[in-house]
Design an enzyme around this catalytic site. Sequence first.
Site, short mmCIF file in Angstrom:
data_model
loop_
_atom_site.label_atom_id
_atom_site.label_comp_id
_atom_site.label_asym_id
_atom_site.label_seq_id
_atom_site.Cartn_x
_atom_site.Cartn_y
_atom_site.Cartn_z
NE ARG A 240 0.59 11.97 -2.13
CZ ARG A 240 -0.38 11.51 -1.37
NH1 ARG A 240 -1.41 10.86 -1.89
NH2 ARG A 240 -0.35 11.71 -0.07
CG HIS B 150 -0.76 7.15 -0.95
ND1 HIS B 150 -1.98 7.33 -1.56
CD2 HIS B 150 -1.01 6.46 0.19
CE1 HIS B 150 -2.93 6.78 -0.82
NE2 HIS B 150 -2.37 6.24 0.26
CE LYS C 131 -7.99 2.20 -0.64
NZ LYS C 131 -6.76 2.59 0.02
CG HIS D 77 -4.91 2.13 5.87
ND1 HIS D 77 -6.26 2.09 6.09
CD2 HIS D 77 -4.75 2.84 4.72
CE1 HIS D 77 -6.88 2.76 5.13
NE2 HIS D 77 -5.99 3.21 4.29
CG HIS E 167 0.04 15.19 2.13
ND1 HIS E 167 -0.89 15.42 1.15
CD2 HIS E 167 -0.35 14.06 2.76
CE1 HIS E 167 -1.82 14.48 1.19
NE2 HIS E 167 -1.52 13.62 2.15
CG ASP F 38 -1.62 4.82 3.99
OD1 ASP F 38 -1.65 5.26 2.82
OD2 ASP F 38 -2.47 5.14 4.85
CG HIS G 149 -1.85 1.17 1.28
ND1 HIS G 149 -3.20 1.01 1.52
CD2 HIS G 149 -1.66 2.50 1.13
CE1 HIS G 149 -3.78 2.19 1.50
NE2 HIS G 149 -2.87 3.13 1.27
CG HIS H 145 -9.93 4.42 3.47
ND1 HIS H 145 -8.72 5.07 3.58
CD2 HIS H 145 -10.69 4.86 4.50
CE1 HIS H 145 -8.76 5.89 4.63
NE2 HIS H 145 -9.96 5.78 5.20
#
Length: 345
Positions: A18, A16, A100, A175, A252, A248, A14, A137
């Site tokens: 971007r 991210h 997902k 998660h 940011h 996860d 899992h 999720h």
Amino acid sequence: MSTTLTLRRPDDWHLHLRDGAMLKGVLPETARHFARAIIMPNLVPPVVKSSDAAAYRDRIMAALPDGMSFEPLMTLYLTEDTDADDVAAAHASGLVKAVKLYPAGATTNSASGVRDFDKVRGVLERMAEIGLPLCVHGEVTDNDIDIFDREAVFIDRVLDPIRRKTPGLRVVMEHITTQDGVEYAASGGDDLGATITTHHLVINRNDILVGGIKPHYYCLPVAKREEHRLALRKAATSGDPTYFLGTDSAPHVDALKEHACGCAGCFTATNTLSILAEVFEQEDALGRLEAFTSLNGPRFYGLPVNEDTITLTKGDPVTYPEKLDTGDGPVTVFDPKMPLHWRVT
Ligand code: DOR
Ligand code: ZN
């Protein structure tokens, strides 16, 4: 006492990554240690169609520095308009490894997610037929449900009914953050798995809220009370094939974390393996780290385990940068608030 530990190369189930400058900045942090990762589709706009996933995979491969190898395992973002034939074709071609499910409004870029779960029934039935896993999720979004209860309520009101109505659907509870999640995942047999993040093994809700608000510990699902963190540690270090690593890791830029309405996400790609080795050593379970990072995930997804290995060596505290500079701005690396002694060598 052993000071080196060799593991089959891990995968992140899992992640991210971007897009654009952020992708370029964060991808090496994962590719340095991990062979493969399940890539989350919550871009703006989201990765909905198989053509979106193919184009995103190409952008990921183009961003990979020369000399590094990495296999992105692509996912599709489920919407109420998702076309079951397109999903089945993406699965048959080998492009897509999971779909997902974001309940609409549950987290970052989830506005195109699902409001009415009956509207995705046909797609879920098709996925059960073809054996394509659904990554979930697991949080309800109802205003009247306290944010700390959203996972447990989701299991009762949404996940369990979906699984009963869709026999054979393979589901990853992504998660998990609660004892309820740990217990439900264990009850589901071979069709149910659960990922656990690095940060939820380390922090509880006090770390976010006591002594001033700590935006870099804010993620979704939000960290819960201590008894839940302990349940997650027990599950992750148990060796039980139900549980596997999904970091996860969710970058940011600091400007959007340290903000009046700060974004959810902990960026752990840089130091995840050092943190996990420390946690597993604290739990006297170093011998079960490989199951969590490298064996249980491929087993759930029906993929071969990686042939090559990584070695962790114990020594003086590991140093790593406090921030990763990306073309979009600095991203704070997760601070586990403890010295880490295991480095990937
Ligand atoms: O903390 C999180 N960050 N949780 C999610 O579900 C999404 C993720 C993100 O994309 O930033
Ligand atoms: Zn995520």
